[in-house]
Design a protein around this motif. Structure first.
Motif, PDB file in Angstrom:
ATOM      1  N   ARG A  15      -2.763   3.340  -4.376  1.00 18.25           N
ATOM      2  CA  ARG A  15      -3.369   2.534  -3.315  1.00 18.25           C
ATOM      3  C   ARG A  15      -3.427   3.317  -2.006  1.00 18.25           C
ATOM      4  N   SER A  46       2.720   2.234  -3.307  1.00 19.88           N
ATOM      5  CA  SER A  46       1.873   2.637  -4.428  1.00 19.88           C
ATOM      6  C   SER A  46       1.091   3.889  -4.043  1.00 19.88           C
ATOM      7  N   MET A  88     -11.198  -1.166  -4.594  1.00 19.42           N
ATOM      8  CA  MET A  88     -10.165  -2.129  -4.975  1.00 19.42           C
ATOM      9  C   MET A  88     -10.513  -2.956  -6.204  1.00 19.42           C
ATOM     10  N   VAL A 114       0.835  -1.204   0.000  1.00 18.01           N
ATOM     11  CA  VAL A 114       0.000   0.000   0.000  1.00 18.01           C
ATOM     12  C   VAL A 114       0.867   1.250   0.000  1.00 18.01           C
TER      13      VAL A 114
END
Length: 411
Positions: A242, A239, A368, A236
């Motif tokens: 994310r 990125s 997601m 996470v």
């Protein structure tokens, strides 16, 4: 004189005759017994799957018609495509239900290797990148998402792996469980190569539940949980996309984020809020007018809540509850350990993915990209979910009551 003679005849009635005349009628089955009946679960499972598939086709058309027209396409294009996928999926579902359950056990290793091969194709020139994820493969005639096939492969192989590990392990030696753990890590790693963390999470949950049912030591779960948590945190943080989605899900959105990271989640809540109790009516959604991205795909539950209201949303949830209940009931009554774990794995896949999708739509989880099984637009997901339903039907038919009722020779 008539009454005493009649009384005398009643007194002379044999005892066995009086007993038979006063016997209580047989008790009717209670609701709990009825709900646990394998035959009821079998037909209820099939009915719930068919209902969700049909409703999904209707809602895909309703949620995509405006975006199709605005982009210069036929308003029926997405509906016709979804109908084609439904037909392919139903054919595969029927074919999978006709195979013997033993065939899946014997071929599970081959199916897993094939799934690995398909997943590796995403790293080849055939791989297709979409919204930052390289999870699709363009085979010329059609485009597929190999991770959906990976889910089915994990549902078929992991039960076999944990059953063998349970047979070979002892109180002091649990090393046989290393084999299914390593195989699960390979599956997750291959999917993660395409940066699809949502699908990877579903596969990981399926594998962990199979390991739990297979008797893996509880202490091992603590170690695996810590490793998974660390890896998830690293993935996470490294990125920006994310990280932004996670932060927007659990923090308040500013003006800039409301037009960026929070945009999709906010408009999903607008759709659910405007639906009220009974909805605005089928086809009357306002958010599908190019306000809510992926309205026909990952966020189709928001359109269902808007057009069909709280009632429609609850019906969808009840259908998934019935699917999970039916698979779990027959799994608990199955005498075959592999079949039992495989049915629960399929239930975890379908119901767990539906729960994740709904939680994303209502804002309890970050966005997601996990579709709703049987309902969302998308060929790979729909076809593989229907195929998994066929596999479950095949395994259900092993039960004595279901087998005797569905055998044509008995009709």
């Amino acid at each position: 004189m008539c009454f005493p003679s009649a009384l005398w005849r009643w007194k002379k009635t044999p005892r066995h005759a009086s007993r038979s005349s006063t016997q209580a009628p047989p008790a009717t089955p209670t609701a709990s017994v009825w709900l646990k009946s394998p035959l009821w679960c079998y037909h209820c499972f099939i009915g719930a799957v068919m209902f969700l598939t049909f409703l999904g086709a209707v809602m895909v058309f309703s949620s995509s018609v405006i975006s199709n027209i605005s982009s210069g396409k036929s308003p029926w294009s997405q509906a016709l495509t979804q109908g084609k996928f439904c037909l392919i999926g139903l054919v595969l579902c029927f074919g999978a239900s006709r195979l013997k359950a033993l065939a899946y056990r014997r071929c599970s290793g081959v199916i897993l290797i094939i799934a690995w091969g398909f997943q590796l194709l995403t790293m080849s020139p055939l791989g297709v990148n979409y919204q930052g994820n390289t999870g699709w493969v363009n085979l010329g005639i059609f485009t597929m998402q190999p991770a959906e096939f990976m889910k089915l492969a994990v549902c078929l192989w992991m039960p076999l792996g944990v059953v063998i590990a349970q047979q070979r392990s002892t109180d002091k030696d649990h090393r046989p469980y290393a084999v299914p753990i390593i195989m699960l890590i390979i599956c997750c790693a291959l999917v993660m190569l395409g940066r699809d963390m949502g699908t990877d999470m579903v596969i990981l949950i399926i594998g962990l539940i199979a390991l739990l049912l297979g008797g893996m030591p509880k202490s091992w779960f603590g170690i695996m949980g810590a490793v998974v948590a660390v890896l998830a945190g690293v993935l996470v943080i490294q990125s920006p996309n994310r990280l932004a989605r996670v932060l927007s899900a659990y923090t308040s959105c500013d003006t800039t984020q409301m037009q960026g990271t929070c945009y999709q989640s906010i408009h999903a809540k607008y759709a659910l809020a405007s639906g009220g109790f009974a909805g605005v009516g089928l086809g009357n959604s306002r958010e599908k007018w190019n306000y809510l991205p992926e309205a026909h795909n990952d966020f189709i539950f928001a359109i269902i809540g808007e057009e069909l209201g709280f009632v429609g949303a609850i019906v969808i949830i009840i259908m998934f509850v019935l699917i999970g209940w039916c698979l779990a009931c027959i799994a608990l009554q199955s005498k075959d350990r592999y079949t039992s774990i495989a049915l629960v794995s399929i239930a975890v896949w379908i119901v767990g993915q539906a729960i994740i999708n709904i939680m994303v739509v209502i804002g309890l989880l970050p966005v997601m990209g996990v579709p709703m099984p049987f309902v969302s637009a998308g060929g790979s997901s729909l076809i593989m979910c229907l195929t998994a339903a066929g596999v479950a039907i095949s395994m259900m038919r092993q039960e004595t009551q279901i087998a005797s009722a569905t055998n044509p020779l008995n009709s």
